[in-house]
Design a protein around this motif. Structure first.
Motif, mmCIF file in Angstrom:
data_model
loop_
_atom_site.group_PDB
_atom_site.id
_atom_site.type_symbol
_atom_site.label_atom_id
_atom_site.label_comp_id
_atom_site.label_asym_id
_atom_site.label_seq_id
_atom_site.Cartn_x
_atom_site.Cartn_y
_atom_site.Cartn_z
ATOM 1 N N TRP A 120 -38.953 39.939 42.289
ATOM 2 C CA TRP A 120 -38.041 39.402 43.306
ATOM 3 C C TRP A 120 -37.266 40.560 43.939
ATOM 4 O O TRP A 120 -36.493 41.250 43.273
ATOM 5 N N GLU A 135 -47.397 34.899 37.818
ATOM 6 C CA GLU A 135 -48.111 33.979 38.704
ATOM 7 C C GLU A 135 -49.566 33.912 38.283
ATOM 8 O O GLU A 135 -50.211 34.939 38.053
ATOM 9 N N ARG A 144 -46.470 29.397 38.740
ATOM 10 C CA ARG A 144 -45.574 30.478 38.361
ATOM 11 C C ARG A 144 -44.632 30.028 37.254
ATOM 12 O O ARG A 144 -44.103 28.921 37.300
ATOM 13 N N ALA A 146 -41.201 31.406 36.231
ATOM 14 C CA ALA A 146 -40.205 32.313 36.800
ATOM 15 C C ALA A 146 -38.910 32.262 36.008
ATOM 16 O O ALA A 146 -38.694 31.371 35.182
ATOM 17 N N GLU A 155 -42.960 26.712 38.821
ATOM 18 C CA GLU A 155 -43.133 26.523 40.265
ATOM 19 C C GLU A 155 -44.622 26.473 40.577
ATOM 20 O O GLU A 155 -45.427 27.082 39.875
ATOM 21 N N ALA A 159 -45.549 31.493 46.735
ATOM 22 C CA ALA A 159 -44.285 32.117 46.336
ATOM 23 C C ALA A 159 -43.469 32.462 47.578
ATOM 24 O O ALA A 159 -44.015 32.645 48.671
ATOM 25 N N HIS A 163 -40.960 38.285 47.369
ATOM 26 C CA HIS A 163 -41.548 38.823 46.146
ATOM 27 C C HIS A 163 -42.470 39.992 46.487
ATOM 28 O O HIS A 163 -43.181 39.961 47.487
#
Length: 175
Positions: A120, A135, A144, A146, A155, A159, A163
């Motif tokens: 991130w 991922e 993902r 996260a 998630e 994305a 990222h």
């Protein structure tokens, strides 16, 4: 946490995670996600996101757990998801392993095409900058695990564009 076999070793930063786990993560490509396990509370079915997410790729079990703002632990075949979660007698809810989750179920029996570390890095100042998500790219979608700022977050889909992608493994048809 009372989870049989769980001995987290938390790392911070994409390079530390890549050095410790990159080659093993890359070798998951071409395997199918055959099962998963999460800890949920028996009384209401709510997911306890502080506990690790366990994914099994054709017999290779990995355990993913985020902590604090930037720590990630990846374990390999250490957690026994058939064992009772213990030590919660003081708490009003009962944690137990579950193999049910509407976000993960669509990925069962799908072949993993790529594994990526997502770092991130937003343009502006952000407390979460530098956190790392795992991922998993399948034919039809992406999954993902996260950092939800001191817990795991699951998630799916594309994305967020802030990222930086660090590809570890890409199988046939992946990319």
């Amino acid at each position: 946490m009372g989870i049989s076999g769980f001995k987290p070793f938390f790392l911070t930063g994409v390079e530390a995670i890549r050095r410790a786990h990159g080659s093993r993560l890359a070798k998951l490509t071409g395997r199918r996600l055959t099962r998963f396990a999460l800890v949920r509370f028996a009384e209401d079915g709510d997911w306890f996101a502080d506990c690790p997410v366990v994914l099994d790729f054709d017999g290779i079990q990995m355990e993913v757990c985020h902590s604090k703002f930037d720590e990630l632990s990846i374990g390999w075949g250490t957690i026994d998801t058939t064992a009772t979660v213990t030590g919660w007698e003081w708490f009003e809810l009962t944690p137990q392993w579950s193999h049910s989750d509407e976000r993960l179920e669509p990925f069962i029996d799908q072949e993993l095409r790529e594994v990526t570390l997502l770092e991130w890095r937003p343009a502006g100042r952000d407390l979460a900058a530098g956190t790392v998500a795992l991922e998993f790219v399948f034919a039809g979608d992406r999954l993902r695990i996260a950092n939800g700022l001191d817990e795991n977050r699951i998630e799916t889909g594309a994305a967020q564009p802030d990222h930086i992608r660090h590809r570890l493994g890409c199988g046939p048809g992946g990319g």
